[in-house]
Motif scaffolding. Sequence first.
Motif, PDB file in Angstrom:
ATOM      1  N   GLN A   3       0.841  -1.200   0.000  1.00  0.00           N
ATOM      2  CA  GLN A   3       0.000   0.000   0.000  1.00  0.00           C
ATOM      3  C   GLN A   3       0.870   1.241   0.000  1.00  0.00           C
ATOM      4  O   GLN A   3       1.861   1.308   0.740  1.00  0.00           O
ATOM      5  CB  GLN A   3      -0.911   0.015   1.227  1.00  0.00           C
ATOM      6  N   LEU A   4       0.501   2.221  -0.810  1.00  0.00           N
ATOM      7  CA  LEU A   4       1.182   3.510  -0.855  1.00  0.00           C
ATOM      8  C   LEU A   4       0.137   4.563  -0.487  1.00  0.00           C
ATOM      9  O   LEU A   4      -0.873   4.704  -1.176  1.00  0.00           O
ATOM     10  CB  LEU A   4       1.732   3.798  -2.248  1.00  0.00           C
ATOM     11  N   VAL A   5       0.385   5.283   0.585  1.00  0.00           N
ATOM     12  CA  VAL A   5      -0.563   6.270   1.066  1.00  0.00           C
ATOM     13  C   VAL A   5       0.088   7.642   1.038  1.00  0.00           C
ATOM     14  O   VAL A   5       1.067   7.891   1.738  1.00  0.00           O
ATOM     15  CB  VAL A   5      -1.040   5.934   2.490  1.00  0.00           C
ATOM     16  N   GLU A   6      -0.468   8.517   0.191  1.00  0.00           N
ATOM     17  CA  GLU A   6       0.077   9.864   0.047  1.00  0.00           C
ATOM     18  C   GLU A   6      -0.630  10.825   0.997  1.00  0.00           C
ATOM     19  O   GLU A   6      -1.795  10.614   1.367  1.00  0.00           O
ATOM     20  CB  GLU A   6      -0.095  10.368  -1.378  1.00  0.00           C
ATOM     21  N   SER A   7       0.058  11.885   1.336  1.00  0.00           N
ATOM     22  CA  SER A   7      -0.543  12.946   2.138  1.00  0.00           C
ATOM     23  C   SER A   7       0.157  14.257   1.800  1.00  0.00           C
ATOM     24  O   SER A   7       1.241  14.255   1.197  1.00  0.00           O
ATOM     25  CB  SER A   7      -0.413  12.647   3.638  1.00  0.00           C
ATOM     26  N   GLY A   8      -0.491  15.358   2.180  1.00  0.00           N
ATOM     27  CA  GLY A   8       0.131  16.658   2.000  1.00  0.00           C
ATOM     28  C   GLY A   8      -0.415  17.487   0.859  1.00  0.00           C
ATOM     29  O   GLY A   8       0.009  18.625   0.664  1.00  0.00           O
ATOM     30  N   SER A  21       4.043  13.602   0.972  1.00  0.00           N
ATOM     31  CA  SER A  21       4.652  12.427   1.579  1.00  0.00           C
ATOM     32  C   SER A  21       3.946  11.190   1.059  1.00  0.00           C
ATOM     33  O   SER A  21       2.754  11.232   0.732  1.00  0.00           O
ATOM     34  CB  SER A  21       4.520  12.475   3.101  1.00  0.00           C
ATOM     35  N   CYS A  22       4.669  10.104   1.009  1.00  0.00           N
ATOM     36  CA  CYS A  22       4.085   8.833   0.583  1.00  0.00           C
ATOM     37  C   CYS A  22       4.695   7.740   1.455  1.00  0.00           C
ATOM     38  O   CYS A  22       5.902   7.499   1.398  1.00  0.00           O
ATOM     39  CB  CYS A  22       4.381   8.585  -0.888  1.00  0.00           C
ATOM     40  N   ASN A  74      14.326   5.743   4.527  1.00  0.00           N
ATOM     41  CA  ASN A  74      14.050   4.313   4.557  1.00  0.00           C
ATOM     42  C   ASN A  74      13.636   3.839   5.954  1.00  0.00           C
ATOM     43  O   ASN A  74      12.916   2.845   6.084  1.00  0.00           O
ATOM     44  CB  ASN A  74      15.258   3.528   4.073  1.00  0.00           C
ATOM     45  N   ALA A  75      14.076   4.527   6.981  1.00  0.00           N
ATOM     46  CA  ALA A  75      13.680   4.147   8.340  1.00  0.00           C
ATOM     47  C   ALA A  75      12.192   4.418   8.577  1.00  0.00           C
ATOM     48  O   ALA A  75      11.559   3.739   9.393  1.00  0.00           O
ATOM     49  CB  ALA A  75      14.520   4.895   9.363  1.00  0.00           C
ATOM     50  N   GLN A  76      11.647   5.380   7.842  1.00  0.00           N
ATOM     51  CA  GLN A  76      10.235   5.752   7.980  1.00  0.00           C
ATOM     52  C   GLN A  76       9.379   5.190   6.848  1.00  0.00           C
ATOM     53  O   GLN A  76       8.182   5.443   6.796  1.00  0.00           O
ATOM     54  CB  GLN A  76      10.090   7.280   8.004  1.00  0.00           C
ATOM     55  N   ASN A  77       9.998   4.446   5.917  1.00  0.00           N
ATOM     56  CA  ASN A  77       9.269   3.890   4.754  1.00  0.00           C
ATOM     57  C   ASN A  77       8.538   4.989   3.985  1.00  0.00           C
ATOM     58  O   ASN A  77       7.414   4.761   3.493  1.00  0.00           O
ATOM     59  CB  ASN A  77       8.261   2.823   5.202  1.00  0.00           C
ATOM     60  N   VAL A  93      -2.815  16.008 -10.460  1.00  0.00           N
ATOM     61  CA  VAL A  93      -2.810  14.936  -9.464  1.00  0.00           C
ATOM     62  C   VAL A  93      -1.401  14.375  -9.394  1.00  0.00           C
ATOM     63  O   VAL A  93      -0.794  14.087 -10.424  1.00  0.00           O
ATOM     64  CB  VAL A  93      -3.809  13.824  -9.837  1.00  0.00           C
ATOM     65  N   TYR A  94      -0.897  14.235  -8.192  1.00  0.00           N
ATOM     66  CA  TYR A  94       0.455  13.728  -7.993  1.00  0.00           C
ATOM     67  C   TYR A  94       0.386  12.304  -7.443  1.00  0.00           C
ATOM     68  O   TYR A  94      -0.254  12.063  -6.426  1.00  0.00           O
ATOM     69  CB  TYR A  94       1.211  14.633  -7.023  1.00  0.00           C
ATOM     70  N   TYR A  95       1.053  11.391  -8.126  1.00  0.00           N
ATOM     71  CA  TYR A  95       1.061   9.983  -7.724  1.00  0.00           C
ATOM     72  C   TYR A  95       2.461   9.590  -7.269  1.00  0.00           C
ATOM     73  O   TYR A  95       3.443   9.910  -7.939  1.00  0.00           O
ATOM     74  CB  TYR A  95       0.691   9.088  -8.901  1.00  0.00           C
ATOM     75  N   CYS A  96       2.552   8.856  -6.178  1.00  0.00           N
ATOM     76  CA  CYS A  96       3.830   8.230  -5.867  1.00  0.00           C
ATOM     77  C   CYS A  96       3.781   6.796  -6.371  1.00  0.00           C
ATOM     78  O   CYS A  96       2.696   6.197  -6.494  1.00  0.00           O
ATOM     79  CB  CYS A  96       4.178   8.316  -4.389  1.00  0.00           C
TER      80      CYS A  96
END
Length: 121
Positions: A3-8, A21-22, A74-77, A93-96
Amino acid sequence: QVQLVESGGGLVQAGGSLRLSCTVSGRTFSNFAMGWFRQAPGKERELVGTIDWSGSQPLHSDSVKGRFTISRDNAQNTVYLQMNSLQPVGPAVYYCAGGYYGYMSDRYTYWGQGPQVPVSS
């Protein structure tokens, strides 16, 4: 399941800044490269920036070079996109995305939902 969850995302004025952020779950984050793509209405999805697994090789498209910065922790994924001097290009729309390092969208297997970033003039 990855799962990739974007925010911001959100409305910002032209010339302003925003950080996306993703956060990735379900697989070892440091196993793959990450990218940010954007898609404006009626246009094709284009790469904004990509970064290798270690974070040592960020690449940005010419259209955003010097204004946007992709980075990862990488420590925070989590992968970030710092956007400065935003231009009024419309409600893109911005996709990670996660996958293999490169410019083309077909190198990426995993995609987020995509927050909208409308830029007002």
